[in-house]
Write a protein that holds these residues in place. Sequence first.
Motif, PDB file in Angstrom:
ATOM      1  N   PRO A 181     -11.455  -1.084  23.651  1.00 29.35           N
ATOM      2  CA  PRO A 181     -10.560  -0.025  23.182  1.00 29.35           C
ATOM      3  C   PRO A 181      -9.225  -0.121  23.924  1.00 29.35           C
ATOM      4  O   PRO A 181      -9.148  -0.644  25.030  1.00 29.35           O
ATOM      5  N   GLY A 182      -8.191   0.367  23.303  1.00 25.88           N
ATOM      6  CA  GLY A 182      -6.883   0.316  23.957  1.00 25.88           C
ATOM      7  C   GLY A 182      -6.324  -1.084  24.056  1.00 25.88           C
ATOM      8  O   GLY A 182      -5.539  -1.375  24.969  1.00 25.88           O
ATOM      9  N   ARG A 183      -6.683  -1.960  23.116  1.00 21.17           N
ATOM     10  CA  ARG A 183      -6.217  -3.344  23.169  1.00 21.17           C
ATOM     11  C   ARG A 183      -4.697  -3.460  23.180  1.00 21.17           C
ATOM     12  O   ARG A 183      -4.151  -4.300  23.911  1.00 21.17           O
ATOM     13  N   PRO A 184      -3.945  -2.666  22.400  1.00 18.49           N
ATOM     14  CA  PRO A 184      -2.481  -2.787  22.452  1.00 18.49           C
ATOM     15  C   PRO A 184      -1.904  -2.526  23.842  1.00 18.49           C
ATOM     16  O   PRO A 184      -1.002  -3.247  24.291  1.00 18.49           O
ATOM     17  N   LEU A 185      -2.433  -1.509  24.534  1.00 20.03           N
ATOM     18  CA  LEU A 185      -1.947  -1.214  25.878  1.00 20.03           C
ATOM     19  C   LEU A 185      -2.274  -2.352  26.830  1.00 20.03           C
ATOM     20  O   LEU A 185      -1.440  -2.749  27.663  1.00 20.03           O
ATOM     21  N   LEU A 186      -3.479  -2.896  26.715  1.00 11.63           N
ATOM     22  CA  LEU A 186      -3.868  -4.018  27.577  1.00 11.63           C
ATOM     23  C   LEU A 186      -2.966  -5.230  27.324  1.00 11.63           C
ATOM     24  O   LEU A 186      -2.597  -5.940  28.263  1.00 11.63           O
ATOM     25  N   ALA A 187      -2.622  -5.475  26.059  1.00 13.04           N
ATOM     26  CA  ALA A 187      -1.740  -6.604  25.735  1.00 13.04           C
ATOM     27  C   ALA A 187      -0.369  -6.419  26.374  1.00 13.04           C
ATOM     28  O   ALA A 187       0.232  -7.371  26.880  1.00 13.04           O
ATOM     29  N   LEU A 223       0.354  -4.579  29.130  1.00 11.07           N
ATOM     30  CA  LEU A 223       0.240  -4.712  30.585  1.00 11.07           C
ATOM     31  C   LEU A 223       0.030  -6.164  30.994  1.00 11.07           C
ATOM     32  O   LEU A 223       0.554  -6.617  32.014  1.00 11.07           O
ATOM     33  N   HIS A 224      -0.720  -6.892  30.179  1.00  8.93           N
ATOM     34  CA  HIS A 224      -0.965  -8.306  30.461  1.00  8.93           C
ATOM     35  C   HIS A 224       0.338  -9.100  30.454  1.00  8.93           C
ATOM     36  O   HIS A 224       0.581  -9.940  31.320  1.00  8.93           O
ATOM     37  N   TYR A 278       3.613  -7.734  30.497  1.00  3.76           N
ATOM     38  CA  TYR A 278       4.730  -7.158  31.250  1.00  3.76           C
ATOM     39  C   TYR A 278       4.477  -7.110  32.755  1.00  3.76           C
ATOM     40  O   TYR A 278       5.416  -7.306  33.546  1.00  3.76           O
ATOM     41  N   LEU A 279       3.214  -6.874  33.154  1.00  2.91           N
ATOM     42  CA  LEU A 279       2.897  -6.782  34.584  1.00  2.91           C
ATOM     43  C   LEU A 279       2.163  -8.019  35.087  1.00  2.91           C
ATOM     44  O   LEU A 279       2.614  -8.677  36.025  1.00  2.91           O
ATOM     45  N   TRP A 280       1.036  -8.348  34.480  1.00  2.93           N
ATOM     46  CA  TRP A 280       0.216  -9.460  34.982  1.00  2.93           C
ATOM     47  C   TRP A 280       0.994 -10.775  34.947  1.00  2.93           C
ATOM     48  O   TRP A 280       0.938 -11.555  35.890  1.00  2.93           O
ATOM     49  N   HIS A 281       1.725 -11.018  33.861  1.00  2.00           N
ATOM     50  CA  HIS A 281       2.509 -12.250  33.740  1.00  2.00           C
ATOM     51  C   HIS A 281       3.988 -12.031  34.060  1.00  2.00           C
ATOM     52  O   HIS A 281       4.839 -12.858  33.698  1.00  2.00           O
ATOM     53  N   LEU A 282       4.292 -10.919  34.731  1.00  2.00           N
ATOM     54  CA  LEU A 282       5.625 -10.670  35.289  1.00  2.00           C
ATOM     55  C   LEU A 282       6.736 -10.653  34.238  1.00  2.00           C
ATOM     56  O   LEU A 282       7.877 -11.040  34.511  1.00  2.00           O
ATOM     57  N   GLY A 283       6.415 -10.163  33.054  1.00  2.00           N
ATOM     58  CA  GLY A 283       7.418 -10.101  32.007  1.00  2.00           C
ATOM     59  C   GLY A 283       8.626  -9.251  32.377  1.00  2.00           C
ATOM     60  O   GLY A 283       9.729  -9.475  31.867  1.00  2.00           O
ATOM     61  N   PHE A 284       8.434  -8.296  33.279  1.00  2.00           N
ATOM     62  CA  PHE A 284       9.547  -7.429  33.683  1.00  2.00           C
ATOM     63  C   PHE A 284      10.669  -8.215  34.358  1.00  2.00           C
ATOM     64  O   PHE A 284      11.822  -7.770  34.399  1.00  2.00           O
ATOM     65  N   HIS A 332       9.558  -8.258  24.379  1.00  2.00           N
ATOM     66  CA  HIS A 332       8.497  -9.218  24.077  1.00  2.00           C
ATOM     67  C   HIS A 332       7.123  -8.611  24.329  1.00  2.00           C
ATOM     68  O   HIS A 332       6.208  -8.738  23.510  1.00  2.00           O
ATOM     69  N   ALA A 333       6.962  -7.930  25.449  1.00  2.00           N
ATOM     70  CA  ALA A 333       5.689  -7.289  25.763  1.00  2.00           C
ATOM     71  C   ALA A 333       5.364  -6.196  24.747  1.00  2.00           C
ATOM     72  O   ALA A 333       4.215  -6.050  24.309  1.00  2.00           O
ATOM     73  N   LEU A 334       6.381  -5.416  24.364  1.00  2.00           N
ATOM     74  CA  LEU A 334       6.165  -4.382  23.358  1.00  2.00           C
ATOM     75  C   LEU A 334       5.794  -4.981  22.006  1.00  2.00           C
ATOM     76  O   LEU A 334       4.985  -4.406  21.259  1.00  2.00           O
ATOM     77  N   SER A 335       6.352  -6.129  21.689  1.00  2.00           N
ATOM     78  CA  SER A 335       6.030  -6.763  20.406  1.00  2.00           C
ATOM     79  C   SER A 335       4.565  -7.182  20.362  1.00  2.00           C
ATOM     80  O   SER A 335       3.923  -7.097  19.305  1.00  2.00           O
ATOM     81  N   ARG A 336       4.027  -7.623  21.478  1.00  2.00           N
ATOM     82  CA  ARG A 336       2.606  -7.988  21.522  1.00  2.00           C
ATOM     83  C   ARG A 336       1.734  -6.751  21.352  1.00  2.00           C
ATOM     84  O   ARG A 336       0.732  -6.779  20.633  1.00  2.00           O
ATOM     85  N   ALA A 337       2.112  -5.671  22.006  1.00  2.00           N
ATOM     86  CA  ALA A 337       1.356  -4.425  21.846  1.00  2.00           C
ATOM     87  C   ALA A 337       1.417  -3.948  20.399  1.00  2.00           C
ATOM     88  O   ALA A 337       0.405  -3.510  19.830  1.00  2.00           O
TER      89      ALA A 337
END
Length: 326
Positions: free
Chosen positions: A231-237, A239-240, A242-248, A257-262
């Motif tokens: 559940p919550g797959r869009p949010l996980l995408a 965070l993955h 923007y944060l985990w892969h340092l998209g910020f 780009h991170a928002l487009s994945r979500a």
Amino acid sequence: MMGSAIPVSVIVMTRNEVANIARCLAPLSAFAQVLVVDSDSHDGTATIAAARGAEVVNFHWNGAYPKKKQWCLSHPSLRHDWVLFVDADECITPQLVAEIDDLMRSGPSHNAYWVNSRPVWLGRLLRHGTPYRKIALLHRRRSRFPICPDLHVSRMWEVEGHYQPMVEGQTGRLSATLIHADAKPLADWFDRHNRYSDWEAALANDGGASALLAGERGLRRVAKQVLARLPGRPLLAFLHAYLWHLGFLDGKAGLHHALSRAFYYWSIDLKRDWLAARMTASQTETTGTLLSDTRDHTAFVLSSGSPASVFTNSNVRRRTDSSGIR
């Protein structure tokens, strides 16, 4: 230092790619064969490709299998067993050209190779965020694209979607990257991904999504299986990326780009749940008529309109002009 042409057949699949094709073909001259497989473009794509020295073959889909990628792998005009798929909106880097040249000279130890692709957003090449990976370099006699049961989906297309080919033996990974830089208007991105999410939602609702994992292995396969159920797959995408892969670190472009994945995963989940709700409702209508097959259910509800109309206008029923799958 490269000498003779690299013994690889490059395949570029196109359909109305006049905005991208010249830039895509420019760095491919180092390869022994460049084959543009065009689907009845009406914008001059084939003419530009031929003028740039590519061999042009027309593809007219008959509505059955094989679809375009597998059809290309079996085409008699291919002169080499090693094939490199490059999308029309991608550009191969000099580093990747050199790496493939070295690989062919030394002799490949695998039957296919994963290649990373980095996107350009807002005119900026993203250095961070979730990387795109696909099997792009492969031995055509030891690889094949699995049949995905999607002919019943009203908004499917002629090219295999978001799934990898099945490869005999182990696969390797190249270190250099492709650059994904689509020069078409942003509206094309929305139209394309709206169509993709329709397709993925229909497969998920019919239980056919497992076909998308036929070419996946190991942890990547497990991760995709787990993600599809969370559940919550869009949010996980988000965070993955923007944060985990340092998209910020890529600034505003990285955020978009991170928002487009979500957004993409949210579109799939919404449409999947919408289909399921419509099917349940159709079974309780006053007529008491039940459709006998879940695929018939999907075809019925898709033909009666979908959440896609929220994001697009009359274009929602039009086959997209884009040939890329991303």
